[in-house]
Scaffold this active site. Structure first.
Site, PDB file in Angstrom:
ATOM      1  N   SER A   1     -22.271  -8.002 -15.553  1.00  0.00           N
ATOM      2  CA  SER A   1     -21.975  -7.068 -16.640  1.00  0.00           C
ATOM      3  C   SER A   1     -20.944  -7.660 -17.603  1.00  0.00           C
ATOM      4  CB  SER A   1     -21.464  -5.745 -16.044  1.00  0.00           C
ATOM      5  OG  SER A   1     -21.216  -4.810 -17.047  1.00  0.00           O
TER       6      SER A   1
ATOM      7  N   HIS B   1      -6.753  -2.249 -18.203  1.00  0.00           N
ATOM      8  CA  HIS B   1      -7.427  -3.210 -17.318  1.00  0.00           C
ATOM      9  C   HIS B   1      -6.393  -4.140 -16.671  1.00  0.00           C
ATOM     10  CE1 HIS B   1     -11.370  -1.959 -18.378  1.00  0.00           C
ATOM     11  NE2 HIS B   1     -11.415  -2.492 -19.585  1.00  0.00           N
TER      12      HIS B   1
ATOM     13  N   LYS C   1     -15.594  -3.744 -16.971  1.00  0.00           N
ATOM     14  CA  LYS C   1     -17.012  -3.570 -16.639  1.00  0.00           C
ATOM     15  C   LYS C   1     -17.281  -2.998 -15.252  1.00  0.00           C
ATOM     16  CE  LYS C   1     -18.826  -4.191 -19.718  1.00  0.00           C
ATOM     17  NZ  LYS C   1     -18.602  -3.269 -20.887  1.00  0.00           N
TER      18      LYS C   1
END
Ligand SMILES: Nc1ncnc2c1ncn2[C@@H]1O[C@H](COP(=O)(O)O)[C@@H](OP(=O)(O)O)[C@H]1O
Ligand SMILES: CCc1ccc(OS(=O)(=O)O)cc1
Length: 301
Positions: free
Chosen positions: A146, A116, A59
């Site tokens: 987020s 990630h 995010k």
């Protein structure tokens, strides 16, 4: 009910029936259970010298960066960048549902990949092959908000519970892909010894053309001003929100009526979410976590 309303109802019912993913750990970092079970395959992934890796904490502006990179690689050719959904253009290395590793292995070079993973869990072949990496980071408060809304709408991630509960979970780093603090600091340090372009979401919002130019130079490309302007326009929040190739609209694990993937796209939304108490606690903890780094963020523009 109209056909569209009925269709939406069916989709929401189907979504509600999808069981939430289970979570496990690799070296103390929370990851989805299938990733942990397949960890050897991920860790032993063989990067190639001309691979480009886009890395981030979830995010932080990953999809935005992916679309910018794709358009630069395609010299601003909008049609070409709409050839496939973003997760198929850039295999998501560790994510099993999209068979990230298999997709990457099947892809012709030069490949652009997404991850990630925190620095210590990145497959070592990326370091050995000296691959170029673009890392994008976002201020922790907006990143947390987020991520919270993303977890409410995405069955691929654990249910976040209430906002107050999630605040504690995020601060303790017990979220998928681990602690925000360790993530952004780890990648920041690594850029001194490896070709990493470290971008900030807030800088991209402030001056998108300047940041897109940085990416272009890092990729060794030289595009005309008008092409850069075209890329700025086509990677704006409004355009990407309406682009089915970037907004994950057809992902069955995501319920966009709870919170759209392209949610707000602003800096400072945390002010609408944090209580005064949470802000105070956050600031105290933040000071401690960030005392050992030169890294700093804007929380508003
Ligand atoms: N073109 C764009 N401009 C600004 N923000 C964008 C963007 N595309 C995506 N985003 C925002 O980036 C976040 C998603 O990041 P990621 O791609 O890493 O999942 C979301 O933030 P918000 O939830 O704050 O709106 C999303 O709205
Ligand atoms: C559903 C799998 C998924 C998709 C995207 C994710 O992160 S991000 O949007 O790229 O930050 C995470 C999980």
């Amino acid at each position: 009910l109209t056909f569209i309303e009925k269709n939406r109802e069916t989709k929401e019912l189907e979504w509600a029936l999808i069981p939430p993913r289970e979570v496990s750990q690799v070296d103390g970092v929370f990851l989805e259970k299938n990733m942990c079970n397949n960890w050897d395959k991920i860790w032993n992934f063989q990067a190639k010298p001309d691979d480009l890796l886009i890395a981030s904490y979830p995010k932080a502006g990953t999809t935005w960066t992916q679309e910018i990179v794709d358009l630069i690689q395609n010299n601003g050719d909008i049609e070409n960048s709409r050839r496939a959904p973003i997760h198929l253009r850039h295999p998501f290395l560790e994510w099993n549902s999209f068979s990230g590793i298999d997709e990457a292995n099947a892809m012709p070079s030069p490949r652009t990949l997404k991850t990630h993973l925190p620095i210590q869990l990145l497959p070592p072949s990326f370091w050995e092959k000296k691959c170029k990496i673009i890392y994008v980071a976002r201020n922790a408060k907006d990143n947390m908000v987020s991520y919270y809304y993303f977890q409410t709408m995405n069955k691929g991630l654990p249910d976040p519970g209430s906002w107050d509960e999630y605040f504690e979970t995020f601060m303790s780093g017990k979220v998928m892909w681990g602690s925000w603090f360790d993530h952004v600091k780890g990648w920041w340090k690594k850029k001194d010894s490896h070709p990493i372009l470290y971008l900030f979401y807030e800088e991209m919002m402030k001056d998108p053309k300047r940041e897109i130019r940085k990416v272009m130079e890092f990729l060794g490309k030289n595009l005309k001003e008008e092409v850069l302007d075209k890329i700025v326009n086509n990677t704006s929040f409004a355009v990407m929100k309406n682009n089915p190739m970037t907004n994950y609209i057809n992902d069955i694990e995501m319920n966009h009526s709870l919170s759209p993937f392209m949610r707000k796209g602003v800096v400072g939304d945390w002010k609408n979410q944090f209580t005064e108490d949470q802000n105070k606690r956050f600031n105290e903890d933040y000071e401690k976590h960030m005392a050992d780094t030169s890294l700093s963020f804007f929380e508003e523009l």
